[in-house]
Design a protein around this motif. Structure first.
Motif, PDB file in Angstrom:
ATOM      1  N   ARG A 179      17.177  -3.169  -2.772  1.00 40.83           N
ATOM      2  CA  ARG A 179      16.300  -3.935  -1.877  1.00 40.83           C
ATOM      3  C   ARG A 179      16.744  -3.739  -0.442  1.00 40.83           C
ATOM      4  NH1 ARG A 179      14.307  -9.201  -4.357  1.00 40.83           N
ATOM      5  NH2 ARG A 179      12.673  -8.707  -2.878  1.00 40.83           N
ATOM      6  N   ASP A 202       7.283   1.145  10.897  1.00 44.70           N
ATOM      7  CA  ASP A 202       6.466   2.163  10.234  1.00 44.70           C
ATOM      8  C   ASP A 202       5.705   2.928  11.314  1.00 44.70           C
ATOM      9  OD1 ASP A 202       4.358   3.565   8.964  1.00 44.70           O
ATOM     10  OD2 ASP A 202       4.278   2.110   7.329  1.00 44.70           O
ATOM     11  N   VAL A 251       8.039  -3.093   8.883  1.00 49.05           N
ATOM     12  CA  VAL A 251       7.959  -3.456   7.461  1.00 49.05           C
ATOM     13  C   VAL A 251       8.759  -2.567   6.511  1.00 49.05           C
ATOM     14  CG1 VAL A 251       5.671  -4.520   7.686  1.00 49.05           C
ATOM     15  CG2 VAL A 251       5.864  -2.074   7.154  1.00 49.05           C
ATOM     16  N   ARG A 291      10.906  -3.843   3.683  1.00 55.32           N
ATOM     17  CA  ARG A 291      10.243  -4.463   2.530  1.00 55.32           C
ATOM     18  C   ARG A 291       9.697  -3.443   1.533  1.00 55.32           C
ATOM     19  NH1 ARG A 291       6.716  -9.121   5.550  1.00 55.32           N
ATOM     20  NH2 ARG A 291       8.465 -10.132   6.584  1.00 55.32           N
ATOM     21  N   GLY A 292       9.938  -2.168   1.813  1.00 55.31           N
ATOM     22  CA  GLY A 292       9.404  -1.116   0.964  1.00 55.31           C
ATOM     23  C   GLY A 292      10.163  -0.944  -0.337  1.00 55.31           C
ATOM     24  N   LEU A 293       9.548  -0.178  -1.230  1.00 53.47           N
ATOM     25  CA  LEU A 293      10.163   0.130  -2.520  1.00 53.47           C
ATOM     26  C   LEU A 293      11.050   1.360  -2.377  1.00 53.47           C
ATOM     27  CD1 LEU A 293       7.054  -0.315  -4.818  1.00 53.47           C
ATOM     28  CD2 LEU A 293       8.943  -1.915  -4.478  1.00 53.47           C
ATOM     29  N   SER A 336       6.756   2.862   2.370  1.00 53.67           N
ATOM     30  CA  SER A 336       6.221   1.780   3.193  1.00 53.67           C
ATOM     31  C   SER A 336       5.372   0.855   2.330  1.00 53.67           C
ATOM     32  CB  SER A 336       5.366   2.344   4.326  1.00 53.67           C
ATOM     33  OG  SER A 336       4.711   1.304   5.020  1.00 53.67           O
ATOM     34  N   PRO A 337       5.520  -0.459   2.502  1.00 55.97           N
ATOM     35  CA  PRO A 337       4.717  -1.380   1.702  1.00 55.97           C
ATOM     36  C   PRO A 337       3.240  -1.401   2.101  1.00 55.97           C
ATOM     37  CG  PRO A 337       6.017  -2.607   3.284  1.00 55.97           C
ATOM     38  CD  PRO A 337       6.451  -1.171   3.375  1.00 55.97           C
ATOM     39  N   LYS A 391       2.165   3.276   1.945  1.00 55.09           N
ATOM     40  CA  LYS A 391       2.940   3.945   0.883  1.00 55.09           C
ATOM     41  C   LYS A 391       3.542   5.293   1.261  1.00 55.09           C
ATOM     42  CE  LYS A 391       1.836   0.509  -1.781  1.00 55.09           C
ATOM     43  NZ  LYS A 391       1.852  -0.650  -0.928  1.00 55.09           N
TER      44      LYS A 391
END
Length: 116
Positions: free
Chosen positions: A33, A62, A69, A72-74, A86-87, A90
């Motif tokens: 995370r 971003d 952000v 907060r991405g995966l 990027s949330p 993507k």
């Protein structure tokens, strides 16, 4: 012998120009995370810790939409390279180089990171 992170008082630090800047305790980073941190000049950095304990730091903004952000991405890997998606739209950013894996003309800043 390696100590569990919960039993250490290690600080995560970023290199800013020629000096190291303390960001947070290592225990504040959950593997897999991201977290955002504010730098002294007003920029934001996204910090990540993978499941092996490796630390990464990139610009939190971003570049496709300007939103802060990326923290907060995966996270994941592509051809053995760690990335964050990027949330919002993507796009995937390589955590080592900052290069966008979906648009080679775009990249984000990366930072040298350590614990001390």
């Amino acid at each position: 012998m390696t100590l569990a992170p919960e039993t250490t008082d290690l600080k995560v630090q970023l290199r800013l120009d020629t000096d190291w800047f303390a960001i947070c305790d290592l225990t504040a980073l959950t593997p897999g995370r991201g977290v955002a941190a504010l730098l002294p000049d007003g920029r934001q950095v996204a910090l990540f810790r993978d499941r092996n304990g490796t630390l990464y730091a990139i610009d939190n903004r971003d570049p496709f939409n300007g939103a802060a952000v990326l923290s907060r991405g995966l996270t994941g890997t592509h051809q053995g390279r760690p990335f964050v998606a990027s949330p919002l739209l993507k796009q995937r950013f390589d955590l080592l180089s900052g290069r966008c894996l979906d648009d080679e003309s775009v990249r984000v800043a990366t930072y040298e990171v350590r614990t001390a």
